[in-house]
Design a protein around this motif. Structure first.
Motif, PDB file in Angstrom:
ATOM      1  N   SER A 122       6.791   3.862  -0.552  1.00 39.08           N
ATOM      2  CA  SER A 122       5.417   3.683  -0.080  1.00 39.08           C
ATOM      3  C   SER A 122       4.918   4.865   0.743  1.00 39.08           C
ATOM      4  O   SER A 122       3.805   4.842   1.244  1.00 39.08           O
TER       5      SER A 122
ATOM      6  N   LYS B 118      -3.659   0.842  -3.112  1.00 39.56           N
ATOM      7  CA  LYS B 118      -2.775  -0.142  -3.726  1.00 39.56           C
ATOM      8  C   LYS B 118      -2.616   0.226  -5.192  1.00 39.56           C
ATOM      9  O   LYS B 118      -3.609   0.450  -5.879  1.00 39.56           O
TER      10      LYS B 118
ATOM     11  N   LYS C 102       0.842  -1.192   0.000  1.00 40.00           N
ATOM     12  CA  LYS C 102       0.000   0.000   0.000  1.00 40.00           C
ATOM     13  C   LYS C 102       0.878   1.242   0.000  1.00 40.00           C
ATOM     14  O   LYS C 102       1.940   1.270   0.602  1.00 40.00           O
TER      15      LYS C 102
END
Length: 133
Positions: free
Chosen positions: A105, A66, A24
């Motif tokens: 991320s 995502k 994610k």
């Protein structure tokens, strides 16, 4: 030899799929323009419209998602606030092919009186990206 190469290729494809499917991304946009400056921000992708948010000084807009399997995830934003005149900019807040290796991320944007900065997690620093003029 061909069996080993085939197994290695299958393992690589599986590892790539797991990494993309489970990872994610967090994008944050923070208003540090000034105590009396309100930042209106409106972000969207081809799949998601996050709507318009109003950020007071020190407030942050944050979302998690995502990336899609085809590696084409793109979030773009419109931002506006009033200085001596109304200022407005359009920018790309996340683009998989650039940011997957750039911010990883955790992608952070910082709006200041001098311009917009992006966080470089590899060097633990804020990089100037663009000014408002």
């Amino acid at each position: 030899m061909a069996v080993t190469t085939t197994k290695m290729l299958q393992l690589l494809i599986t590892a790539t799929f797991i990494c993309v499917a489970s990872g994610k991304i967090t994008v944050q946009i923070m208003n540090m323009i000034g105590y009396d400056k309100v930042l209106a921000i409106d972000c969207r992708s081809s799949d998601d419209d996050l709507g318009q948010r109003t950020l007071l000084y020190g407030e942050t807009m944050k979302w998690r998602f995502k990336p899609n399997f085809s590696k084409t995830t793109l979030f773009h934003c419109d931002a506006r606030w009033e200085a001596d005149v109304m200022l407005q900019i359009h920018f790309i807040a996340y683009e998989y092919m650039k940011d997957h290796y750039g911010c990883g991320s955790d992608c952070r944007w910082l709006f200041t009186i001098n311009g917009v900065y992006a966080y470089d997690s590899k060097n633990d620093s804020w990089d100037f990206r663009f000014s408002y003029s």
